[in-house]
Scaffold this active site. Structure first.
Site, PDB file in Angstrom:
ATOM      1  N   GLU A 276       1.363   7.140   6.949  1.00 59.08           N
ATOM      2  CA  GLU A 276       2.509   6.656   6.166  1.00 59.08           C
ATOM      3  C   GLU A 276       2.341   7.026   4.694  1.00 59.08           C
ATOM      4  O   GLU A 276       3.295   7.411   4.018  1.00 59.08           O
ATOM      5  CB  GLU A 276       2.630   5.131   6.263  1.00 59.08           C
ATOM      6  CG  GLU A 276       3.012   4.618   7.626  1.00 59.08           C
ATOM      7  CD  GLU A 276       3.140   3.101   7.643  1.00 59.08           C
ATOM      8  OE1 GLU A 276       3.721   2.536   6.703  1.00 59.08           O
ATOM      9  OE2 GLU A 276       2.642   2.476   8.595  1.00 59.08           O
TER      10      GLU A 276
ATOM     11  N   HIS B 298       8.529   3.418   9.127  1.00 60.81           N
ATOM     12  CA  HIS B 298       8.246   2.559  10.284  1.00 60.81           C
ATOM     13  C   HIS B 298       6.937   3.012  10.919  1.00 60.81           C
ATOM     14  O   HIS B 298       6.723   4.216  11.099  1.00 60.81           O
ATOM     15  CB  HIS B 298       9.403   2.659  11.293  1.00 60.81           C
ATOM     16  CG  HIS B 298       9.230   1.739  12.462  1.00 60.81           C
ATOM     17  ND1 HIS B 298       9.496   0.392  12.388  1.00 60.81           N
ATOM     18  CD2 HIS B 298       8.785   1.966  13.728  1.00 60.81           C
ATOM     19  CE1 HIS B 298       9.236  -0.168  13.558  1.00 60.81           C
ATOM     20  NE2 HIS B 298       8.801   0.756  14.385  1.00 60.81           N
TER      21      HIS B 298
ATOM     22  N   LYS C  33      12.975  -7.510   5.656  1.00 64.18           N
ATOM     23  CA  LYS C  33      14.253  -8.192   5.871  1.00 64.18           C
ATOM     24  C   LYS C  33      15.365  -7.153   5.972  1.00 64.18           C
ATOM     25  O   LYS C  33      15.165  -5.985   5.699  1.00 64.18           O
ATOM     26  CB  LYS C  33      14.545  -9.147   4.712  1.00 64.18           C
ATOM     27  CG  LYS C  33      13.457 -10.169   4.478  1.00 64.18           C
ATOM     28  CD  LYS C  33      13.434 -11.192   5.581  1.00 64.18           C
ATOM     29  CE  LYS C  33      12.409 -12.277   5.303  1.00 64.18           C
ATOM     30  NZ  LYS C  33      12.298 -13.230   6.419  1.00 64.18           N
TER      31      LYS C  33
ATOM     32  N   ASN D 264      13.508   4.277   5.135  1.00 68.91           N
ATOM     33  CA  ASN D 264      12.521   3.266   5.549  1.00 68.91           C
ATOM     34  C   ASN D 264      11.348   3.985   6.203  1.00 68.91           C
ATOM     35  O   ASN D 264      11.519   5.043   6.818  1.00 68.91           O
ATOM     36  CB  ASN D 264      13.166   2.326   6.575  1.00 68.91           C
ATOM     37  CG  ASN D 264      12.196   1.276   7.089  1.00 68.91           C
ATOM     38  OD1 ASN D 264      11.519   0.597   6.306  1.00 68.91           O
ATOM     39  ND2 ASN D 264      12.102   1.131   8.401  1.00 68.91           N
TER      40      ASN D 264
ATOM     41  N   SER E 189       0.829  -1.214   0.000  1.00 73.44           N
ATOM     42  CA  SER E 189       0.000   0.000   0.000  1.00 73.44           C
ATOM     43  C   SER E 189       0.866   1.268   0.000  1.00 73.44           C
ATOM     44  O   SER E 189       0.479   2.286  -0.568  1.00 73.44           O
ATOM     45  CB  SER E 189      -0.988   0.011   1.172  1.00 73.44           C
ATOM     46  OG  SER E 189      -0.316   0.202   2.393  1.00 73.44           O
ATOM     47  N   ASN E 190       2.044   1.195   0.618  1.00 70.02           N
ATOM     48  CA  ASN E 190       2.946   2.356   0.550  1.00 70.02           C
ATOM     49  C   ASN E 190       3.502   2.534  -0.863  1.00 70.02           C
ATOM     50  O   ASN E 190       3.686   3.659  -1.327  1.00 70.02           O
ATOM     51  CB  ASN E 190       4.083   2.218   1.570  1.00 70.02           C
ATOM     52  CG  ASN E 190       3.659   2.664   2.949  1.00 70.02           C
ATOM     53  OD1 ASN E 190       3.392   3.850   3.172  1.00 70.02           O
ATOM     54  ND2 ASN E 190       3.549   1.722   3.876  1.00 70.02           N
TER      55      ASN E 190
END
Ligand code: GRF
Length: 212
Positions: free
Chosen positions: A173, A103, A85, A101, A14-15
């Site tokens: 996000e 989060h 990962k 990233n 979805s991001n």
């Protein structure tokens, strides 16, 4: 000229979808490659639907494989968008400052190895915090420890479950990550993003504020 963005995913994507919505047309950044540790996930399907080249990793810990994929795509930025990962340390070192990233919590709290997905929101609810949110940060060799670039805050509401809180954070996000990429593409350092009212204040890609 636009910033060539590689996006790494492990799940539904979805991001990635939010990035594709924002980075179309004449945007100063474009998704040119999707990397995944799994072939059978929504993010990979989405990339294929959009005609974006996909690299499914044969060996997630092989720096050469990452390097080859990123260099072939001439990527200038690697975005971890639900990539669960570890990126091999030599790649992190070589691309330092060019890997970000997202989060689903307000780092530095609720991060680190094993802190992903539902567990993050469970921990926030167990803590009694009255806010949570999303963080975009630079990637280092350690999980969730790189410099924080921007954050968006949401309230924790009475009766929240990990799922309701996750959905509220995910919405942030989807605004925060594309805004961070646009700010980077504009050549400025991404800035702190303050939450005001019901929305997220995003840095203007035209006039990125100086790094604090
Ligand atoms: C997001 O909450 C992200 O912060 C986390 O994993 C989730 C991925 O969602 N790391 P999606 O695959 O982008 O839908």
């Amino acid at each position: 000229m636009f910033l060539r963005v590689a996006v790494a995913v492990s799940g539904r994507g979805s991001n990635l979808a939010a990035l594709l919505r924002t980075l179309g047309g004449g945007a100063p950044a474009r998704v040119v490659l999707v990397i995944s540790n799994r072939a059978d996930v929504g993010g990979v399907e989405l990339a294929r639907e959009h005609g974006i080249p996909v690299h499914v990793l044969k060996d997630i810990s092989d720096p050469e494989e990452w390097r080859r994929a990123l260099i072939a795509a001439e990527a200038g930025l690697l975005v971890l968008a639900g990539y669960l990962k570890r990126v091999p340390a030599p790649v992190v070192r070589e691309w330092r400052g060019r890997i970000i990233n997202v989060h689903p919590a307000l780092l530095p709290r609720y991060g680190g190895q094993g802190m992903f997905g539902r567990k993050v929101h469970q921990a926030v609810l167990a803590s009694g915090d009255d806010t949570s949110g999303a963080t975009v940060h630079l990637v280092t060799e350690e999980y969730d420890e790189g410099e924080i670039l921007c954050q968006g805050v949401v309230p924790v509401l009475p009766g929240d479950t990990p799922e309701t809180l996750a959905a509220r954070v995910l919405e942030v996000e989807h605004t925060l990550l594309p805004a961070a990429v646009l700010a980077i593409a504009a050549g400025g350092a991404p800035v702190s993003v303050r939450h005001e009212g019901d929305g997220v204040n995003v840095p203007s890609p035209q006039s990125p504020a100086p790094r604090p």
